[in-house]
Write a protein that holds these residues in place. Sequence first.
Motif, PDB file in Angstrom:
ATOM      1  N   GLY A  77      50.377  34.220  30.586  1.00 18.44           N
ATOM      2  CA  GLY A  77      51.170  35.360  31.072  1.00 18.44           C
ATOM      3  C   GLY A  77      50.568  35.954  32.331  1.00 18.44           C
ATOM      4  N   ASP A  78      49.234  35.979  32.395  1.00 14.81           N
ATOM      5  CA  ASP A  78      48.557  36.501  33.590  1.00 14.81           C
ATOM      6  C   ASP A  78      48.812  35.604  34.797  1.00 14.81           C
ATOM      7  OD1 ASP A  78      47.310  38.846  32.628  1.00 14.81           O
ATOM      8  OD2 ASP A  78      45.810  37.659  31.598  1.00 14.81           O
ATOM      9  N   ILE A  79      48.680  34.308  34.580  1.00 13.47           N
ATOM     10  CA  ILE A  79      48.851  33.355  35.683  1.00 13.47           C
ATOM     11  C   ILE A  79      50.278  33.419  36.233  1.00 13.47           C
ATOM     12  CG2 ILE A  79      48.941  30.849  36.185  1.00 13.47           C
ATOM     13  CD1 ILE A  79      46.615  30.586  34.098  1.00 13.47           C
ATOM     14  N   PRO A 194      33.185  37.519  42.240  1.00 12.31           N
ATOM     15  CA  PRO A 194      34.426  36.798  41.923  1.00 12.31           C
ATOM     16  C   PRO A 194      34.142  35.744  40.847  1.00 12.31           C
ATOM     17  CG  PRO A 194      34.032  36.827  44.290  1.00 12.31           C
ATOM     18  CD  PRO A 194      32.783  37.326  43.643  1.00 12.31           C
ATOM     19  N   TYR A 195      35.135  35.457  40.027  1.00 14.65           N
ATOM     20  CA  TYR A 195      34.928  34.418  38.999  1.00 14.65           C
ATOM     21  C   TYR A 195      36.250  33.719  38.731  1.00 14.65           C
ATOM     22  CZ  TYR A 195      36.965  37.799  35.748  1.00 14.65           C
ATOM     23  OH  TYR A 195      37.802  38.690  35.132  1.00 14.65           O
ATOM     24  N   PRO A 196      36.162  32.480  38.264  1.00 14.44           N
ATOM     25  CA  PRO A 196      37.402  31.792  37.881  1.00 14.44           C
ATOM     26  C   PRO A 196      37.780  32.136  36.449  1.00 14.44           C
ATOM     27  CG  PRO A 196      35.546  30.276  37.770  1.00 14.44           C
ATOM     28  CD  PRO A 196      34.981  31.608  38.185  1.00 14.44           C
ATOM     29  N   ASN A 215      40.796  31.852  40.787  1.00 18.57           N
ATOM     30  CA  ASN A 215      39.788  32.884  41.083  1.00 18.57           C
ATOM     31  C   ASN A 215      40.303  34.313  41.129  1.00 18.57           C
ATOM     32  OD1 ASN A 215      37.604  30.971  41.549  1.00 18.57           O
ATOM     33  ND2 ASN A 215      38.963  30.264  43.178  1.00 18.57           N
ATOM     34  N   ARG A 216      39.445  35.214  40.646  1.00 21.22           N
ATOM     35  CA  ARG A 216      39.690  36.650  40.722  1.00 21.22           C
ATOM     36  C   ARG A 216      38.659  37.266  41.677  1.00 21.22           C
ATOM     37  NH1 ARG A 216      40.991  40.781  37.161  1.00 21.22           N
ATOM     38  NH2 ARG A 216      42.338  40.978  38.969  1.00 21.22           N
ATOM     39  N   PRO A 217      39.053  38.278  42.437  1.00 21.96           N
ATOM     40  CA  PRO A 217      38.057  38.980  43.262  1.00 21.96           C
ATOM     41  C   PRO A 217      37.108  39.786  42.378  1.00 21.96           C
ATOM     42  CG  PRO A 217      40.191  40.077  43.376  1.00 21.96           C
ATOM     43  CD  PRO A 217      40.402  38.835  42.558  1.00 21.96           C
ATOM     44  N   GLY A 218      35.923  40.125  42.898  1.00 21.62           N
ATOM     45  CA  GLY A 218      34.970  40.924  42.132  1.00 21.62           C
ATOM     46  C   GLY A 218      35.566  42.270  41.757  1.00 21.62           C
ATOM     47  N   HIS A 219      35.407  42.663  40.487  1.00 27.47           N
ATOM     48  CA  HIS A 219      36.003  43.925  40.023  1.00 27.47           C
ATOM     49  C   HIS A 219      35.230  44.487  38.848  1.00 27.47           C
ATOM     50  CE1 HIS A 219      37.848  40.627  37.750  1.00 27.47           C
ATOM     51  NE2 HIS A 219      37.782  41.453  36.727  1.00 27.47           N
ATOM     52  N   LEU A 220      35.336  45.801  38.692  1.00 25.58           N
ATOM     53  CA  LEU A 220      34.822  46.500  37.507  1.00 25.58           C
ATOM     54  C   LEU A 220      36.036  46.921  36.695  1.00 25.58           C
ATOM     55  CD1 LEU A 220      32.376  48.953  39.322  1.00 25.58           C
ATOM     56  CD2 LEU A 220      31.682  47.040  37.898  1.00 25.58           C
ATOM     57  N   HIS A 221      35.979  46.686  35.397  1.00 29.46           N
ATOM     58  CA  HIS A 221      37.076  47.135  34.524  1.00 29.46           C
ATOM     59  C   HIS A 221      36.782  48.533  33.999  1.00 29.46           C
ATOM     60  CE1 HIS A 221      39.172  43.252  33.739  1.00 29.46           C
ATOM     61  NE2 HIS A 221      38.006  42.732  34.036  1.00 29.46           N
ATOM     62  N   PHE A 222      37.837  49.333  33.861  1.00 29.18           N
ATOM     63  CA  PHE A 222      37.710  50.679  33.289  1.00 29.18           C
ATOM     64  C   PHE A 222      38.840  50.936  32.295  1.00 29.18           C
ATOM     65  CE2 PHE A 222      35.552  51.263  37.330  1.00 29.18           C
ATOM     66  CZ  PHE A 222      34.553  52.200  37.065  1.00 29.18           C
TER      67      PHE A 222
END
Length: 290
Positions: A77-79, A194-196, A215-222
């Motif tokens: 669903g994300d992809i 970033p991570y796959p 790949n996703r860019p570097g992020h912090l989740h909140f």
Amino acid sequence: MRNVTIDNVTDAVIGSLGKFGDITERQREIMTALVTHLHGFVKEVGLTHAEFLAACDYLARAGQLTNEKRQEFILLGDILGVEVLVDMISNPVTSNESESTVLGPFYRENPPVLPKGASTVQKAFDDQQTVYVEGYVRDVDGKPIVGATLDIWEDAPNGLYENHDPDQPDFNLRGRFETDENGHYALIALRPVPYPIPEDETAGELLHFMGHHPNRPGHLHFILQKAGYRPLITQVYDADSEWLDNDTVFAVKESLIGKFEKAPPGADTDLVLRFDFVLGTATEARLAAA
Ligand code: BEZ
Ligand code: FE
């Protein structure tokens, strides 16, 4: 219906809804739209029987892969941009509240409760950059929100979340913080890299079929919560990260990009990130949904 044709099969299925069992109006609405769009898709692409069987096999394999550590259908669903779309419909921005974005599959409930300013870092990595993350949580009128909780989680410099990496301590780079009497929060974390997303098996097959990357860019989740306010599930992106413009799950929003600045001399961390949040009230959420 004894004489099904290409032209009447959609109406036949829709006409069968609720004929042999009670269904709610919402079930009728969902199934009518699903059948309409699904039949429209099959007709539009002229789906072959071989392709139909391949799709059934694909979905069966995705189901077999799903367990408590990996929810393959969320990933799919994300992809396809579905989770971010559902999130935007469920959490419309009606005022100046912070934008939400996808939860993703790596959240763990009940992270360690840490005091203001504490570090989530339990293990050092050679190439890590520490960051002091701080800011204010306010309501839409700019008033500080006292005692709001912030759950934060992120990947390590090796690109892995701790629950997918046997070499990281339990709950590494995760924590729950609270705003003080001024609505201020602070913590120490690592610059996220970033991570796959998992790209083996069916998620990888879909990415390959789409000619996309993982790949996703570097992020912090909140996740921010306070009684009386609308919970905010969001992410803060590193303004200098790769993949900001083509995130594999389409979850980046301009308003969620933050600048990781060099910390002043003598500081305890390498970097500083200042990021404020605005929470909508629960009443606004109800009105928006209506
Ligand atoms: C994440 O940001 O953790 C994530 C979001 C969607 C899919 C995979 C990972
Ligand atoms: Fe993530």
